[in-house]
Write a protein that holds these residues in place. Structure first.
Motif, PDB file in Angstrom:
ATOM      1  N   LEU A 299      10.329  12.791 -11.346  1.00 48.89           N
ATOM      2  CA  LEU A 299       9.413  12.207 -10.163  1.00 48.89           C
ATOM      3  C   LEU A 299       8.096  13.259  -9.988  1.00 48.89           C
ATOM      4  CD1 LEU A 299      12.525  12.103  -7.722  1.00 48.89           C
ATOM      5  CD2 LEU A 299      11.233  10.230  -8.774  1.00 48.89           C
ATOM      6  N   TRP A 300       8.053  14.204 -10.493  1.00 49.81           N
ATOM      7  CA  TRP A 300       6.798  15.091 -10.268  1.00 49.81           C
ATOM      8  C   TRP A 300       5.534  14.731 -10.461  1.00 49.81           C
ATOM      9  CZ3 TRP A 300       7.279  19.197  -7.017  1.00 49.81           C
ATOM     10  CH2 TRP A 300       5.932  19.915  -7.132  1.00 49.81           C
ATOM     11  N   PRO A 301       5.277  13.533 -11.455  1.00 48.91           N
ATOM     12  CA  PRO A 301       3.902  13.138 -11.550  1.00 48.91           C
ATOM     13  C   PRO A 301       3.763  12.167 -10.739  1.00 48.91           C
ATOM     14  CG  PRO A 301       5.324  12.939 -13.700  1.00 48.91           C
ATOM     15  CD  PRO A 301       6.391  13.572 -12.533  1.00 48.91           C
TER      16      PRO A 301
ATOM     17  N   ARG B 287       0.972  -0.963   0.036  1.00 49.03           N
ATOM     18  CA  ARG B 287       0.158  -0.092  -0.164  1.00 49.03           C
ATOM     19  C   ARG B 287       0.809   1.219   0.095  1.00 49.03           C
ATOM     20  NH1 ARG B 287      -3.072  -3.116  -1.482  1.00 49.03           N
ATOM     21  NH2 ARG B 287      -5.413  -3.496  -1.059  1.00 49.03           N
ATOM     22  N   ASN B 288       2.246   1.279  -0.513  1.00 51.55           N
ATOM     23  CA  ASN B 288       2.912   2.339  -0.504  1.00 51.55           C
ATOM     24  C   ASN B 288       2.581   3.130  -1.638  1.00 51.55           C
ATOM     25  OD1 ASN B 288       4.236  -0.246  -1.730  1.00 51.55           O
ATOM     26  ND2 ASN B 288       5.004   1.548  -2.911  1.00 51.55           N
ATOM     27  N   HIS B 289       3.248   4.520  -1.582  1.00 51.77           N
ATOM     28  CA  HIS B 289       2.922   5.493  -2.731  1.00 51.77           C
ATOM     29  C   HIS B 289       4.117   4.855  -3.748  1.00 51.77           C
ATOM     30  CE1 HIS B 289       1.679   8.230   0.637  1.00 51.77           C
ATOM     31  NE2 HIS B 289       0.810   8.599  -0.157  1.00 51.77           N
ATOM     32  N   LEU B 290       3.570   5.499  -4.963  1.00 45.47           N
ATOM     33  CA  LEU B 290       4.134   4.780  -6.218  1.00 45.47           C
ATOM     34  C   LEU B 290       5.604   5.489  -6.074  1.00 45.47           C
ATOM     35  CD1 LEU B 290       1.476   5.232  -8.984  1.00 45.47           C
ATOM     36  CD2 LEU B 290       2.280   3.167  -7.756  1.00 45.47           C
TER      37      LEU B 290
ATOM     38  N   TRP C  66      -0.871  16.345 -14.637  1.00 43.00           N
ATOM     39  CA  TRP C  66      -1.628  15.088 -14.653  1.00 43.00           C
ATOM     40  C   TRP C  66      -0.918  14.160 -13.496  1.00 43.00           C
ATOM     41  CZ3 TRP C  66      -0.135  10.175 -15.584  1.00 43.00           C
ATOM     42  CH2 TRP C  66      -0.793   9.082 -15.543  1.00 43.00           C
ATOM     43  N   TYR C  67      -1.232  13.582 -12.715  1.00 42.00           N
ATOM     44  CA  TYR C  67      -0.711  12.733 -11.588  1.00 42.00           C
ATOM     45  C   TYR C  67      -0.704  11.143 -11.657  1.00 42.00           C
ATOM     46  CZ  TYR C  67       0.788  17.179  -9.237  1.00 42.00           C
ATOM     47  OH  TYR C  67       1.360  18.275  -9.043  1.00 42.00           O
TER      48      TYR C  67
ATOM     49  N   ILE D 184      -3.526  12.891  -2.503  1.00 40.94           N
ATOM     50  CA  ILE D 184      -4.963  12.177  -2.982  1.00 40.94           C
ATOM     51  C   ILE D 184      -5.405  11.311  -1.952  1.00 40.94           C
ATOM     52  CG2 ILE D 184      -6.153  11.396  -4.969  1.00 40.94           C
ATOM     53  CD1 ILE D 184      -3.859  12.224  -6.696  1.00 40.94           C
ATOM     54  N   PRO D 185      -6.211  11.321  -1.115  1.00 36.75           N
ATOM     55  CA  PRO D 185      -6.724  10.540  -0.045  1.00 36.75           C
ATOM     56  C   PRO D 185      -7.317   9.066  -0.659  1.00 36.75           C
ATOM     57  CG  PRO D 185      -8.333  11.949  -0.160  1.00 36.75           C
ATOM     58  CD  PRO D 185      -7.304  12.625  -1.159  1.00 36.75           C
ATOM     59  N   ALA D 186      -6.705   8.045  -0.100  1.00 35.22           N
ATOM     60  CA  ALA D 186      -7.248   6.653  -0.272  1.00 35.22           C
ATOM     61  C   ALA D 186      -8.664   6.587   0.582  1.00 35.22           C
ATOM     62  CB  ALA D 186      -6.348   5.655  -0.150  1.00 35.22           C
TER      63      ALA D 186
END
Lengths: 162, 265
Positions: free
Chosen positions: B179-181, B95-98, B232-233, B188-190
């Motif tokens: 890295l910015w994308p 469940r880590n951030h990309l 865009w993210y 952005i909440p899960a």
């Protein structure tokens, strides 16, 4: 002597495996000692989250206390309040200095979040000069920073304020 | 609660593992030691979160089959522990951030990612130490002291490289663009973060977007670097939809425990 002060005395035999002149009591990581029926319950707190010495320390505490008849020995890890160098004993600081590691300054002199801030005045443990510079904020273990003395030229470890 | 704790643990472990790839390969001895120290802090923080997650899991095993269903994990007899969570889950159960799973890249990519993540963790842990959940609060309080060091170290490197040579400046620009994308996902909440926010455990991560941008802008100004225009993210890490990089990382990290279950040395 109460049994709990006997346990404290025994804990002084347990050394930090990474800084073997310091006992776990000097280091200030023993947060609580309780005598149970035939055993003991010890609460310890890590200096840093990833300190690899913690498992060894817990095992050594068990061995020392079991060797003196305390069974069972329960070790609890507490994280809060978080360990700070202010909990290190004065005796511990003197031992560090004699061992060639600069002890943490009594008060953190610089604690702003600014980048490239004024460095702390750290005294060289060898020649006692304050004319020293920081080489790296991260040293040979998580709890130390790397310094060099501009006078005697010796590099040395500083037990950094935390 | 389990889901949130697992997410916090996964972020710390995966970034810690990526940083540990520098051990023995750092640009010089002092920085090799620094990045290895930081990796150690992160893996220590991950252990604290995983130990708590394991307790939560063991207390209510049937509740989490929708999150973890890898056969190796489900085969564990009796209580699971921190190692089972790290070594026996499959990529889609992380469940880590990309952002944290991307390859370590060059020193500029590693530094920039560390700076982005450390700033985020600094904001997050500052609040989490007052969480209604005492256990998470204690881990956050402990971790924050270490993260403050990480912010300063990585921030100084951002400035040193951005304001350095033509080559280092160019590499920083490339790293930021790359890295910015992946930065947007931090804010952005899960679903599990919304639930946690609703029950007073921590703030909605959207709240951290502005303070984070402000701190990033301050360092970038000193470094002579530009914040890219909002675009865009990429997202999905917190839902288990990962980049291909995580699979390779886990293959290396989990190999021994998967081949020789329970091996110790």
């Amino acid at each position: 002597m109460s049994t709990e002060s006997t346990i404290w005395k025994l804990l002084e035999e347990v050394k930090d495996p990474e800084v073997p002149v310091l006992s776990v009591v000097d280091l200030g990581i023993i947060r609580d000692v309780k005598q149970t029926e035939n055993g003991a319950e010890i609460s310890i707190t890590p200096t840093y989250s990833g300190c690899p010495a913690m498992d060894v320390i817990a095992m050594q505490i068990r061995m020392v206390l079991a060797g003196h008849g305390y069974l069972p020995v329960t070790i609890r890890t507490v994280l809060s309040p978080a360990w700070t160098t202010e909990w290190m004993t004065e005796a511990g600081k003197e031992k560090l200095l004699a061992y060639g590691i600069a002890p943490p300054n009594p008060k953190q002199q610089v604690c702003t979040p600014d980048y490239f801030q004024q460095e702390e005045a750290v005294q060289c443990p060898h020649c006692r000069s304050f004319h020293t510079r920081r080489i790296s904020e991260f040293g040979s273990t998580a709890c130390k920073a790397l310094y060099q003395c501009e006078d005697c030229k010796e590099p040395f470890d500083y037990f950094k304020c935390h | 609660m389990f889901h949130l704790t697992l997410h916090l643990a996964d972020d710390a472990l995966i970034l810690g593992h990526r940083n540990s790839e520098w051990t023995g390969h750092g640009p010089n001895l002092e920085q090799d030691i620094a990045i290895s120290n930081i990796a150690l802090d992160q893996i220590g923080q991950a252990r604290n979160f995983y130990q708590y997650a394991a307790e939560l899991y063991n207390a209510n095993k049937d509740a989490y089959t929708n999150i973890i269903s890898s056969p190796a994990f489900l085969q564990v007899i009796g209580s699971i522990d921190e190692d089972d969570l790290a070594y026996l889950r499959d990529a889609m159960e992380f469940r880590n951030h990309l952002l944290v799973e991307l390859n370590k890249g060059d020193w500029a990519v590693t530094i920039t990612r560390q700076f982005f993540m450390s700033l985020y963790q600094q904001l997050l842990y500052t609040d989490l130490q007052y969480s209604a959940d005492k256990r998470l609060a204690a881990i956050a309080e402990k971790s924050l002291k270490e993260v403050n060091y990480h912010v300063r170290w990585s921030g100084e490197w951002v400035i040193r490289l951005g304001d350095g040579t033509e080559e280092s400046h160019h590499r920083m620009e490339t790293a930021i663009d790359q890295l910015w994308p992946y930065v947007g996902e931090l804010f952005i909440p899960a679903d599990f973060q919304l639930e946690a926010a609703a029950s007073g455990l921590l703030k909605n991560p959207e709240y951290y977007r502005e303070p984070w941008l402000e701190k990033t802008r301050a360092a970038f100004e000193q470094a002579g670097l530009m914040i890219p225009a909002p675009n865009w993210y990429q997202k999905g890490g917190k839902q288990g939809i990962h980049t291909e990089h995580l699979g390779y990382l886990l293959a290396e990290m989990q190999y021994l425990q998967r081949s020789h279950p329970g091996a110790q040395w």
